[in-house]
Structure formats: structure tokens, C-alpha cells
Enzyme design. Structure first.
Site, PDB file in Angstrom:
ATOM      1  N   GLU A 192      16.120  -6.451   2.592  1.00 40.41           N
ATOM      2  CA  GLU A 192      16.295  -5.552   3.731  1.00 40.41           C
ATOM      3  C   GLU A 192      15.480  -6.038   4.924  1.00 40.41           C
ATOM      4  O   GLU A 192      15.952  -6.018   6.060  1.00 40.41           O
ATOM      5  CB  GLU A 192      15.848  -4.124   3.368  1.00 40.41           C
ATOM      6  N   CYS A 229      12.479  -0.203  -1.296  1.00 38.15           N
ATOM      7  CA  CYS A 229      11.120   0.239  -1.629  1.00 38.15           C
ATOM      8  C   CYS A 229      10.569   1.031  -0.443  1.00 38.15           C
ATOM      9  O   CYS A 229      11.213   1.128   0.611  1.00 38.15           O
ATOM     10  CB  CYS A 229      10.230  -0.970  -1.938  1.00 38.15           C
ATOM     11  N   CYS A 289      10.270  -1.148   2.809  1.00 39.95           N
ATOM     12  CA  CYS A 289      11.569  -1.385   3.442  1.00 39.95           C
ATOM     13  C   CYS A 289      12.134  -0.087   4.017  1.00 39.95           C
ATOM     14  O   CYS A 289      12.773  -0.111   5.070  1.00 39.95           O
ATOM     15  CB  CYS A 289      12.544  -1.999   2.445  1.00 39.95           C
TER      16      CYS A 289
END
Length: 153
Positions: free
Chosen positions: A85, A111, A114
């Protein structure tokens, strides 16, 4: 060329398949992740997880997280890789393409790091296939608080 008898995939399926194809470029030895940034049904950027440009790729002898047996989702600062990402957002910025109002298709749920980047990049929807293994629910909480739609496909 004719398309007799074939049904075109829905946009979400199409972009998710591309995210999985992008993940094949990953150099991470633990998990291969791909991401596709889309605006108005056009791909504006892609990213996969791996070492930054010009830095040696990960391998069994280089992966600190593997050596220390760090579980997935923990101690991100030890990883030499950039997440898919993050790379998709960075590539858009590098080429002067706005991410405001775009959607991101990820092979895995972002996560918490991100998630914060996605919010600040102005991305409005996150489509993902696989759940993230992080114990914390921070990633989901902040995405929802920011009004970004999180959609499992």
C-alpha cells in the site's frame, strides 16, 4: 476480437485479480502482498512489498524479523521492506498522480501504519481479500473513524 460467451468480471473482481498479479513481484520471504490504486475505474498506481529501490532484497540471511522470529504484525520498524500500500501511494506521488478520492485494492487488509497513510492520501475505499494477522484492531478502528470504507471481498 470477439468476446462470445464470456462474461466480463465485475470491476472489484478485476482489480483484485490484478492486485494478486502485482503481489507476484514481491521480494518478501514471509508474505507476498499486492495493491492497486484505482480512480474512476482506471489504475493509477500499483505496489508490492519489498526492499526500497537500490537496497538489497530480503532473503533468509537478511530478514531480521525471520531471524528474531517476530510474529506478523509486530515490530514493523525491523522490516527493511516497504508495504504494498505504501509503495502504491509512493508511486502515485512520484509520478504526480493525485490519490484523493481513489480506491485501493489489496491482497491483504492494511496494517495500522498503512491505514494511516491511506487516510492521509485521501483514499475513500479499501478492498481487501485476506484478513491481517495483527492483534491490534487499531487498523480497522482508525479507518472507520476516518470515514474510509473497508470492504472484504
Amino acid at each position: 476480437m470477439e468476446n462470445k460467451g464470456k462474461v466480463k468480471p465485475f470491476w472489484d473482481d478485476y482489480f483484485m485479480h490484478i492486485a494478486f498479479a502485482v503481489s507476484l513481484r514481491s521480494t518478501c520471504i514471509r508474505l507476498q502482498v499486492g495493491a492497486v490504486l484505482v480512480k474512476d475505474n482506471h489504475i493509477i498506481s500499483t505496489g508490492y512489498n519489498g526492499a526500497p529501490s537500490g537496497v538489497e532484497h530480503c532473503g533468509d540471511s537478511i530478514c531480521i524479523r525471520q531471524t528474531l522470529k517476530v510474529p506478523s504484525g509486530e515490530r514493523h520498524e525491523l522490516c527493511r521492506g516497504v508495504h504494498a500500500e505504501q509503495n502504491a501511494i509512493i508511486q502515485a506521488a512520484l509520478h504526480g498522480t493525485s490519490t484523493k478520492g481513489s480506491f485501493i485494492y489489496c491482497t491483504h487488509q492494511p496494517c495500522s501504519i498503512c491505514a494511516k497513510m491511506i487516510i492521509n492520501a485521501g483514499i475513500k475505499k479499501v478492498y481487501y481479500r485476506n484478513a491481517y494477522t495483527e492483534d491490534s484492531t487499531l487498523n480497522v478502528t482508525i479507518i472507520k473513524q476516518a470515514g474510509v470504507k473497508l470492504i472484504k471481498v
